[in-house]
Design a protein around this motif. Structure first.
Motif, PDB file in Angstrom:
ATOM      1  N   ARG A 136       0.860  -1.191   0.000  1.00 47.65           N
ATOM      2  CA  ARG A 136       0.000   0.000   0.000  1.00 47.65           C
ATOM      3  C   ARG A 136       0.899   1.244   0.000  1.00 47.65           C
ATOM      4  NH1 ARG A 136      -5.244   0.728   1.857  1.00 47.65           N
ATOM      5  NH2 ARG A 136      -5.545  -1.374   1.008  1.00 47.65           N
ATOM      6  N   LEU A 137       1.163   1.755  -1.189  1.00 48.80           N
ATOM      7  CA  LEU A 137       2.058   2.899  -1.346  1.00 48.80           C
ATOM      8  C   LEU A 137       1.321   4.188  -1.693  1.00 48.80           C
ATOM      9  CD1 LEU A 137       5.040   1.243  -3.245  1.00 48.80           C
ATOM     10  CD2 LEU A 137       4.528   1.266  -0.787  1.00 48.80           C
ATOM     11  N   ALA A 138       0.013   4.114  -1.835  1.00 49.12           N
ATOM     12  CA  ALA A 138      -0.819   5.290  -2.068  1.00 49.12           C
ATOM     13  C   ALA A 138      -2.091   5.115  -1.239  1.00 49.12           C
ATOM     14  CB  ALA A 138      -1.163   5.442  -3.551  1.00 49.12           C
ATOM     15  N   PRO A 139      -2.660   6.211  -0.725  1.00 53.07           N
ATOM     16  CA  PRO A 139      -3.813   6.082   0.169  1.00 53.07           C
ATOM     17  C   PRO A 139      -5.081   5.666  -0.570  1.00 53.07           C
ATOM     18  CG  PRO A 139      -3.353   8.397  -0.267  1.00 53.07           C
ATOM     19  CD  PRO A 139      -2.235   7.617  -0.896  1.00 53.07           C
ATOM     20  N   ALA A 140      -5.800   4.709  -0.001  1.00 53.33           N
ATOM     21  CA  ALA A 140      -7.061   4.273  -0.600  1.00 53.33           C
ATOM     22  C   ALA A 140      -8.138   5.340  -0.490  1.00 53.33           C
ATOM     23  CB  ALA A 140      -7.535   2.987   0.055  1.00 53.33           C
ATOM     24  N   ALA A 141      -7.970   6.261   0.449  1.00 54.78           N
ATOM     25  CA  ALA A 141      -8.861   7.407   0.639  1.00 54.78           C
ATOM     26  C   ALA A 141      -8.010   8.534   1.214  1.00 54.78           C
ATOM     27  CB  ALA A 141     -10.012   7.056   1.578  1.00 54.78           C
ATOM     28  N   PRO A 142      -8.448   9.773   1.066  1.00 53.82           N
ATOM     29  CA  PRO A 142      -7.639  10.881   1.591  1.00 53.82           C
ATOM     30  C   PRO A 142      -7.308  10.681   3.070  1.00 53.82           C
ATOM     31  CG  PRO A 142      -9.391  11.724   0.200  1.00 53.82           C
ATOM     32  CD  PRO A 142      -9.642  10.257   0.347  1.00 53.82           C
ATOM     33  N   MET A 160      13.807  -7.460   1.066  1.00 51.22           N
ATOM     34  CA  MET A 160      13.545  -8.287  -0.112  1.00 51.22           C
ATOM     35  C   MET A 160      14.763  -9.132  -0.455  1.00 51.22           C
ATOM     36  SD  MET A 160      11.505  -5.423  -2.385  1.00 51.22           S
ATOM     37  CE  MET A 160      11.459  -6.431  -3.886  1.00 51.22           C
ATOM     38  N   ALA A 161      15.947  -8.536  -0.352  1.00 48.45           N
ATOM     39  CA  ALA A 161      17.171  -9.278  -0.657  1.00 48.45           C
ATOM     40  C   ALA A 161      17.408 -10.398   0.350  1.00 48.45           C
ATOM     41  CB  ALA A 161      18.362  -8.319  -0.683  1.00 48.45           C
ATOM     42  N   ARG A 162      17.123 -10.137   1.626  1.00 49.03           N
ATOM     43  CA  ARG A 162      17.331 -11.151   2.667  1.00 49.03           C
ATOM     44  C   ARG A 162      16.379 -12.332   2.518  1.00 49.03           C
ATOM     45  NH1 ARG A 162      17.969  -6.645   6.095  1.00 49.03           N
ATOM     46  NH2 ARG A 162      15.770  -6.766   6.722  1.00 49.03           N
ATOM     47  N   THR A 163      15.144 -12.030   2.151  1.00 46.45           N
ATOM     48  CA  THR A 163      14.098 -13.053   2.171  1.00 46.45           C
ATOM     49  C   THR A 163      13.807 -13.682   0.817  1.00 46.45           C
ATOM     50  OG1 THR A 163      12.363 -11.416   1.794  1.00 46.45           O
ATOM     51  CG2 THR A 163      12.968 -11.878   4.091  1.00 46.45           C
ATOM     52  N   GLY A 164      14.110 -12.979  -0.259  1.00 47.48           N
ATOM     53  CA  GLY A 164      13.734 -13.446  -1.582  1.00 47.48           C
ATOM     54  C   GLY A 164      12.296 -13.140  -1.946  1.00 47.48           C
ATOM     55  N   VAL A 165      11.577 -12.457  -1.076  1.00 42.74           N
ATOM     56  CA  VAL A 165      10.182 -12.081  -1.356  1.00 42.74           C
ATOM     57  C   VAL A 165      10.171 -10.931  -2.360  1.00 42.74           C
ATOM     58  CG1 VAL A 165       8.109 -11.020  -0.364  1.00 42.74           C
ATOM     59  CG2 VAL A 165       9.284 -12.866   0.857  1.00 42.74           C
ATOM     60  N   ARG A 166       9.300 -11.035  -3.355  1.00 41.66           N
ATOM     61  CA  ARG A 166       9.204  -9.989  -4.362  1.00 41.66           C
ATOM     62  C   ARG A 166       7.921  -9.178  -4.180  1.00 41.66           C
ATOM     63  NH1 ARG A 166       5.582 -11.057  -8.413  1.00 41.66           N
ATOM     64  NH2 ARG A 166       4.832 -13.206  -8.611  1.00 41.66           N
ATOM     65  N   VAL A 167       7.890  -8.022  -4.798  1.00 42.49           N
ATOM     66  CA  VAL A 167       6.695  -7.181  -4.813  1.00 42.49           C
ATOM     67  C   VAL A 167       5.942  -7.451  -6.107  1.00 42.49           C
ATOM     68  CG1 VAL A 167       5.810  -4.813  -4.864  1.00 42.49           C
ATOM     69  CG2 VAL A 167       7.747  -5.400  -3.377  1.00 42.49           C
ATOM     70  N   ASN A 168       4.691  -7.863  -6.001  1.00 43.41           N
ATOM     71  CA  ASN A 168       3.883  -8.109  -7.193  1.00 43.41           C
ATOM     72  C   ASN A 168       3.103  -6.877  -7.623  1.00 43.41           C
ATOM     73  OD1 ASN A 168       2.560 -10.132  -9.162  1.00 43.41           O
ATOM     74  ND2 ASN A 168       0.827  -9.080  -8.226  1.00 43.41           N
ATOM     75  N   GLU A 169       2.428  -6.230  -6.661  1.00 43.00           N
ATOM     76  CA  GLU A 169       1.616  -5.070  -7.029  1.00 43.00           C
ATOM     77  C   GLU A 169       1.798  -3.946  -6.023  1.00 43.00           C
ATOM     78  OE1 GLU A 169      -1.273  -7.176  -4.230  1.00 43.00           O
ATOM     79  OE2 GLU A 169       0.270  -7.781  -5.657  1.00 43.00           O
ATOM     80  N   VAL A 170       1.587  -2.725  -6.504  1.00 45.56           N
ATOM     81  CA  VAL A 170       1.522  -1.552  -5.640  1.00 45.56           C
ATOM     82  C   VAL A 170       0.108  -0.998  -5.751  1.00 45.56           C
ATOM     83  CG1 VAL A 170       3.984  -1.053  -5.759  1.00 45.56           C
ATOM     84  CG2 VAL A 170       2.456  -0.046  -7.455  1.00 45.56           C
ATOM     85  N   GLU A 171      -0.346  -0.381  -4.659  1.00 48.59           N
ATOM     86  CA  GLU A 171      -1.728   0.072  -4.588  1.00 48.59           C
ATOM     87  C   GLU A 171      -1.821   1.281  -3.671  1.00 48.59           C
ATOM     88  OE1 GLU A 171      -3.154  -3.719  -2.510  1.00 48.59           O
ATOM     89  OE2 GLU A 171      -3.890  -2.143  -1.203  1.00 48.59           O
ATOM     90  N   PHE A 172      -2.888   2.028  -3.608  1.00 48.66           N
ATOM     91  CA  PHE A 172      -4.175   1.820  -4.205  1.00 48.66           C
ATOM     92  C   PHE A 172      -4.614   3.161  -4.772  1.00 48.66           C
ATOM     93  CE2 PHE A 172      -8.723   1.300  -4.397  1.00 48.66           C
ATOM     94  CZ  PHE A 172      -8.869   0.006  -4.828  1.00 48.66           C
ATOM     95  N   VAL A 173      -5.098   3.174  -6.010  1.00 49.99           N
ATOM     96  CA  VAL A 173      -5.438   4.440  -6.667  1.00 49.99           C
ATOM     97  C   VAL A 173      -6.909   4.441  -7.073  1.00 49.99           C
ATOM     98  CG1 VAL A 173      -4.974   5.963  -8.613  1.00 49.99           C
ATOM     99  CG2 VAL A 173      -3.085   4.748  -7.508  1.00 49.99           C
TER     100      VAL A 173
END
Length: 268
Positions: A31-37, A58-71
């Motif tokens: 959640r990199l953008a607010p779903a509401a003001p 991310m480098a330590r765990t190997g977990v990737r980011v699939n999506e960014v949200e929410f607009v």
């Protein structure tokens, strides 16, 4: 398998990645953008401390980011202001940006989606429309019609199973083929009784979901038709439990359901 940030939104992106990895997830949405003001979101733009902490996790765990949200695509939205979000998504290796349709004028909404998709294309991002009963784009059919009007090849439908059910949708209807509109599916479960009114529906979506297999949603009717490349994630916020327990329970429930013989192995 991935997990949506709403499942443990109180965790910063770096903390969320670490906890998701411990629970057994291989990907996250952030959640990199607010779903509401004024709503909670996190700043992890390149060159920020948040970005450094996140990429290290991310480098330590190997977990990737699939999506960014929410607009929310509202009337008068400033698309130029979304450029930093697109840049951040690309820097993190994300594949999609999640949006909702919140403009009652169909032609204008389609034009907004088309222009945003054109902005997102150079960053390698798809724009996924998530329908919700209380929004203008409230059903699967609404979302498909919007994609058709926008006519961009880097758009898709994010199919949240709770929203499908609560909007009156049929789990046998969505086109889950490789050429269909559904590019990602969010899993949870729910009781049989549907909330009455928008306020109760929103409350359930944000705080009252059940883990997959703990309710009555016909999830296997949908999961058995998934293409292997369809991205599957879990979204199960539960304020009654600590975030780490929340994530662990969600992962265990989802993996148990996905491991059934009649369910294909989704992309992880």
């Amino acid at each position: 398998m991935g997990v949506a940030h709403l499942t443990a939104l109180e965790l910063s992106p770096a903390e969320f990645v670490e906890a998701a990895a411990d629970a057994g997830f291989s990907a996250v949405g952030l959640r990199l953008a607010p779903a509401a003001p004024g709503a909670l979101c996190y700043d992890v733009r390149p060159a920020t401390a948040g970005h450094a902490a996140l990429t290290a996790a991310m480098a330590r765990t190997g977990v990737r980011v699939n999506e960014v949200e929410f607009v929310p695509l509202t009337p008068g939205i400033d698309l130029a202001a979304l450029q930093p979000l697109l840049e951040t998504g690309a820097a993190l290796g994300a594949r999609a940006l999640t949006v909702s349709g919140d403009d009652p004028e169909p032609a204008r909404l389609a034009d907004t989606l088309a222009r945003l998709a054109q902005m997102a294309r150079p960053f390698g991002l798809r724009v996924d429309v998530e329908f919700m009963r209380w929004r203008v784009i409230g059903t699967y059919e609404d979302a498909c019609a919007l994609l058709d009007r926008a006519a961009q090849d880097n758009t898709g439908v994010l199919l949240d199973v709770l929203h499908l059910d609560r909007s009156g949708g049929d789990f046998a209807v969505p086109d889950l083929s490789a050429t269909g509109p559904v590019r990602a599916v969010q899993l949870c479960d729910a009781p049989e009784l549907r909330p009455s009114g928008d306020e109760a529906t929103i409350h359930e979506a944000r705080e009252g979901r059940l883990a997959p297999g703990q309710g009555v949603l016909p999830l296997h009717r949908l999961l058995s038709r998934l293409e292997p490349e369809t991205y599957v994630s879990v979204e199960v916020p539960d304020a009654a439990r600590p975030p780490e327990e929340r994530l662990r329970r969600a992962a265990e429930a989802a993996l148990a359901m996905l491991s059934r013989k009649d369910t294909p192995c989704p992309e992880v």
